[in-house]
Design a protein around this motif. Structure first.
Motif, PDB file in Angstrom:
ATOM      1  N   ARG A  80      18.154  21.201  19.582  1.00  0.00           N
ATOM      2  CA  ARG A  80      18.863  22.348  19.008  1.00  0.00           C
ATOM      3  C   ARG A  80      18.626  22.439  17.503  1.00  0.00           C
ATOM      4  O   ARG A  80      18.398  23.532  16.964  1.00  0.00           O
ATOM      5  CB  ARG A  80      20.347  22.220  19.323  1.00  0.00           C
ATOM      6  N   GLY A  81      18.664  21.299  16.817  1.00  0.00           N
ATOM      7  CA  GLY A  81      18.480  21.303  15.365  1.00  0.00           C
ATOM      8  C   GLY A  81      17.082  21.716  14.942  1.00  0.00           C
ATOM      9  O   GLY A  81      16.913  22.487  13.989  1.00  0.00           O
ATOM     10  N   GLY A  82      16.053  21.221  15.642  1.00  0.00           N
ATOM     11  CA  GLY A  82      14.683  21.588  15.292  1.00  0.00           C
ATOM     12  C   GLY A  82      14.416  23.063  15.496  1.00  0.00           C
ATOM     13  O   GLY A  82      13.795  23.726  14.653  1.00  0.00           O
ATOM     14  N   ALA A  83      14.901  23.593  16.620  1.00  0.00           N
ATOM     15  CA  ALA A  83      14.719  25.021  16.884  1.00  0.00           C
ATOM     16  C   ALA A  83      15.468  25.866  15.853  1.00  0.00           C
ATOM     17  O   ALA A  83      14.946  26.868  15.347  1.00  0.00           O
ATOM     18  CB  ALA A  83      15.195  25.353  18.295  1.00  0.00           C
ATOM     19  N   ALA A  84      16.701  25.460  15.535  1.00  0.00           N
ATOM     20  CA  ALA A  84      17.498  26.214  14.560  1.00  0.00           C
ATOM     21  C   ALA A  84      16.854  26.176  13.182  1.00  0.00           C
ATOM     22  O   ALA A  84      16.850  27.182  12.456  1.00  0.00           O
ATOM     23  CB  ALA A  84      18.920  25.655  14.499  1.00  0.00           C
ATOM     24  N   LEU A  85      16.280  25.028  12.799  1.00  0.00           N
ATOM     25  CA  LEU A  85      15.614  24.924  11.502  1.00  0.00           C
ATOM     26  C   LEU A  85      14.425  25.875  11.429  1.00  0.00           C
ATOM     27  O   LEU A  85      14.212  26.544  10.410  1.00  0.00           O
ATOM     28  CB  LEU A  85      15.152  23.488  11.259  1.00  0.00           C
TER      29      LEU A  85
ATOM     30  N   CYS B  64       9.407  26.518  15.939  1.00  0.00           N
ATOM     31  CA  CYS B  64       9.955  27.333  17.028  1.00  0.00           C
ATOM     32  C   CYS B  64       9.125  27.208  18.296  1.00  0.00           C
ATOM     33  O   CYS B  64       9.669  27.058  19.399  1.00  0.00           O
ATOM     34  CB  CYS B  64      10.043  28.791  16.591  1.00  0.00           C
ATOM     35  N   LEU B  65       7.800  27.267  18.168  1.00  0.00           N
ATOM     36  CA  LEU B  65       6.946  27.169  19.351  1.00  0.00           C
ATOM     37  C   LEU B  65       7.038  25.783  19.987  1.00  0.00           C
ATOM     38  O   LEU B  65       6.995  25.655  21.217  1.00  0.00           O
ATOM     39  CB  LEU B  65       5.501  27.502  18.986  1.00  0.00           C
ATOM     40  N   LEU B  66       7.172  24.750  19.162  1.00  0.00           N
ATOM     41  CA  LEU B  66       7.309  23.403  19.703  1.00  0.00           C
ATOM     42  C   LEU B  66       8.655  23.192  20.404  1.00  0.00           C
ATOM     43  O   LEU B  66       8.802  22.240  21.185  1.00  0.00           O
ATOM     44  CB  LEU B  66       7.154  22.365  18.586  1.00  0.00           C
ATOM     45  N   SER B  67       9.607  24.059  20.125  1.00  0.00           N
ATOM     46  CA  SER B  67      10.938  23.905  20.719  1.00  0.00           C
ATOM     47  C   SER B  67      11.046  24.548  22.098  1.00  0.00           C
ATOM     48  O   SER B  67      12.118  24.504  22.706  1.00  0.00           O
ATOM     49  CB  SER B  67      11.996  24.530  19.800  1.00  0.00           C
ATOM     50  N   ALA B  68       9.953  25.127  22.615  1.00  0.00           N
ATOM     51  CA  ALA B  68      10.031  25.895  23.867  1.00  0.00           C
ATOM     52  C   ALA B  68      10.550  25.047  25.019  1.00  0.00           C
ATOM     53  O   ALA B  68      11.450  25.458  25.759  1.00  0.00           O
ATOM     54  CB  ALA B  68       8.660  26.473  24.203  1.00  0.00           C
ATOM     55  N   ARG B  69      10.001  23.854  25.205  1.00  0.00           N
ATOM     56  CA  ARG B  69      10.441  23.002  26.315  1.00  0.00           C
ATOM     57  C   ARG B  69      11.916  22.620  26.145  1.00  0.00           C
ATOM     58  O   ARG B  69      12.689  22.646  27.112  1.00  0.00           O
ATOM     59  CB  ARG B  69       9.590  21.747  26.404  1.00  0.00           C
ATOM     60  N   GLY B  70      12.295  22.265  24.930  1.00  0.00           N
ATOM     61  CA  GLY B  70      13.692  21.909  24.692  1.00  0.00           C
ATOM     62  C   GLY B  70      14.642  23.051  24.972  1.00  0.00           C
ATOM     63  O   GLY B  70      15.726  22.855  25.524  1.00  0.00           O
ATOM     64  N   LEU B  71      14.239  24.271  24.630  1.00  0.00           N
ATOM     65  CA  LEU B  71      15.094  25.430  24.895  1.00  0.00           C
ATOM     66  C   LEU B  71      15.216  25.694  26.386  1.00  0.00           C
ATOM     67  O   LEU B  71      16.274  26.112  26.870  1.00  0.00           O
ATOM     68  CB  LEU B  71      14.534  26.664  24.184  1.00  0.00           C
TER      69      LEU B  71
ATOM     70  N   MET C  95      17.252  31.805  18.560  1.00  0.00           N
ATOM     71  CA  MET C  95      18.708  31.777  18.393  1.00  0.00           C
ATOM     72  C   MET C  95      19.426  32.063  19.702  1.00  0.00           C
ATOM     73  O   MET C  95      20.469  31.462  19.993  1.00  0.00           O
ATOM     74  CB  MET C  95      19.127  32.790  17.326  1.00  0.00           C
ATOM     75  N   GLN C  96      18.906  32.974  20.492  1.00  0.00           N
ATOM     76  CA  GLN C  96      19.510  33.237  21.789  1.00  0.00           C
ATOM     77  C   GLN C  96      19.393  32.024  22.696  1.00  0.00           C
ATOM     78  O   GLN C  96      20.290  31.744  23.495  1.00  0.00           O
ATOM     79  CB  GLN C  96      18.862  34.471  22.425  1.00  0.00           C
TER      80      GLN C  96
ATOM     81  N   HIS D 101      16.660  15.206  23.969  1.00  0.00           N
ATOM     82  CA  HIS D 101      17.571  14.852  22.894  1.00  0.00           C
ATOM     83  C   HIS D 101      18.216  16.149  22.423  1.00  0.00           C
ATOM     84  O   HIS D 101      17.631  16.897  21.632  1.00  0.00           O
ATOM     85  CB  HIS D 101      16.827  14.161  21.757  1.00  0.00           C
ATOM     86  N   VAL D 102      19.397  16.427  22.916  1.00  0.00           N
ATOM     87  CA  VAL D 102      20.014  17.747  22.749  1.00  0.00           C
ATOM     88  C   VAL D 102      20.168  18.111  21.276  1.00  0.00           C
ATOM     89  O   VAL D 102      19.809  19.221  20.858  1.00  0.00           O
ATOM     90  CB  VAL D 102      21.377  17.787  23.465  1.00  0.00           C
ATOM     91  N   ALA D 103      20.691  17.193  20.475  1.00  0.00           N
ATOM     92  CA  ALA D 103      20.921  17.498  19.062  1.00  0.00           C
ATOM     93  C   ALA D 103      19.612  17.791  18.341  1.00  0.00           C
ATOM     94  O   ALA D 103      19.518  18.736  17.548  1.00  0.00           O
ATOM     95  CB  ALA D 103      21.659  16.338  18.401  1.00  0.00           C
TER      96      ALA D 103
END
Length: 346
Positions: free
Chosen positions: A249-254, A221-228, A92-93, A244-246
């Motif tokens: 952000r959406g995958g990490a938030a989910l 969440c772990l897969l979102s590391a590079r995107g974050l 979330m941060q 792909h910003v949306a």
């Protein structure tokens, strides 16, 4: 020669950083193992090593061994819930680029709790599966509402507006939850106890239904590391680098919503773990989410186990719920973060 020297220096720095991270990883894993042993051995009745070994193997010949059998699922739940909340807080941060983001402060836990209370009071909800789906739905709706409110006006979803929207949502949800409970004496006692947040009375029968949601949230969440990491550069820079910003952000938030919803359903709304843990981990491994996210999960597990053990010791022969202990720990850290960052600079 200069380019070669610069490349060698960079590689050397990366290798030193990697060795440092691995060293800290071994330290954190060792502390987690020690915390698990303390969780099994300490409490209203202290248990010796021989009884711990016998109890872990399923023996219940003595009272001490029976205590171990009860504490093992409690320790497992503390590990899972702490890891989920710590990881969700770090995500979330990263998603909001807000150092104050936390499942409690952003209203996600309060939204999940309100949804569960509505299900219990108005629809007679009783099964854990229903609690899980309802809590996840409530957490998701609260997260979407906070982001929508924080996005209004000039500048879009700034960290300060998200923090204010989350705080307002958390207060409103908690107030509405209390309004639902007050006239219902038949459910008030159990719901109020659950709202404090705790892991007492844990069992593997209650933990197993939560595992699919926790595993799915962990993977997302772990897969979102590079995107974050890319989002930390700003949306425009992230898009320019191919993200792909949306979707990022959406995958990490989910993933964070799944973790928060499942944890709230079984433990109640536990606050401040997701706020404190990521800041501690940044001091250890920096801001690279490829390291920060797994470290946040492990450190969150340590914090929640430690809070549970402290709650058992300071309130003997009774217990203090873990949600109260984490509030005592997290509130000073929250004040320190605000003073350090200065709210106007968020």
């Amino acid at each position: 020669m200069t380019a070669v020297s610069s490349t060698g220096s960079t590689l050397g720095a990366l290798q030193r950083s990697r060795r440092s991270h691995l060293a800290w990883l071994s330290v954190v894993l060792s502390v987690l193992a020690c915390a698990c042993l303390l969780s099994v051995s300490l409490g209203t009745r202290d248990v010796g090593w021989a009884d711990i070994f016998a109890g872990v193997t399923g023996s219940t010949e003595t009272i001490a061994q029976a205590v171990v059998v009860v504490r093992v699922p409690r320790t497992v739940l503390a590990v899972l819930a702490g890891a989920a909340l710590g990881l969700a807080g770090a995500v979330m941060q990263g998603v909001t680029r807000n150092p104050l983001a936390d499942p409690g402060i952003l209203g996600v836990n309060a939204g999940a709790a309100m949804a569960v209370v509505i299900g219990i009071a108005w629809f007679g909800m009783e099964t854990l599966d229903a609690f899980l789906w309802t809590a996840i739905l409530g957490a998701g709706l609260a997260a979407c509402f906070v982001y929508a409110i924080g996005s209004l006006g000039r500048g879009g979803a700034t960290p300060l507006k998200l923090a204010l929207a989350g705080a307002a949502t958390a207060i409103a949800s908690s107030s509405f939850t209390i309004a639902i409970i007050l006239p219902r004496n038949d459910i008030a006692g159990g719901v109020r106890s659950w709202q404090i947040g705790g892991i007492g009375g844990a069992s593997f029968d209650a933990i197993l239904p939560c595992l699919p949601f926790l595993v799915a949230g962990l993977i997302l969440c772990l897969l979102s590391a590079r995107g974050l990491n890319l989002l930390a550069l700003g949306d425009d820079a992230a898009a320019g680098l191919g993200a792909h910003v949306a979707w990022a952000r959406g995958g990490a938030a989910l993933g964070a919503v799944l973790l928060c919803g499942a944890t709230t359903a079984i433990c109640g709304p536990i606050g401040f773990v997701g706020l404190v843990v990521p800041h501690v981990c940044r001091l250890l491994v920096g801001a690279d989410h490829r390291w920060l996210l797994p470290f946040s999960a492990l450190t969150g597990a340590i914090l929640l186990i430690g809070a549970d053990v402290i709650g058992r010791i300071i309130a003997r022969p009774s217990e203090m719920d873990v949600g109260i202990v984490t509030a005592f720990i997290g509130a000073p850290v929250f004040i320190w973060i605000v003073r350090k960052r200065r709210v106007r600079d968020l």
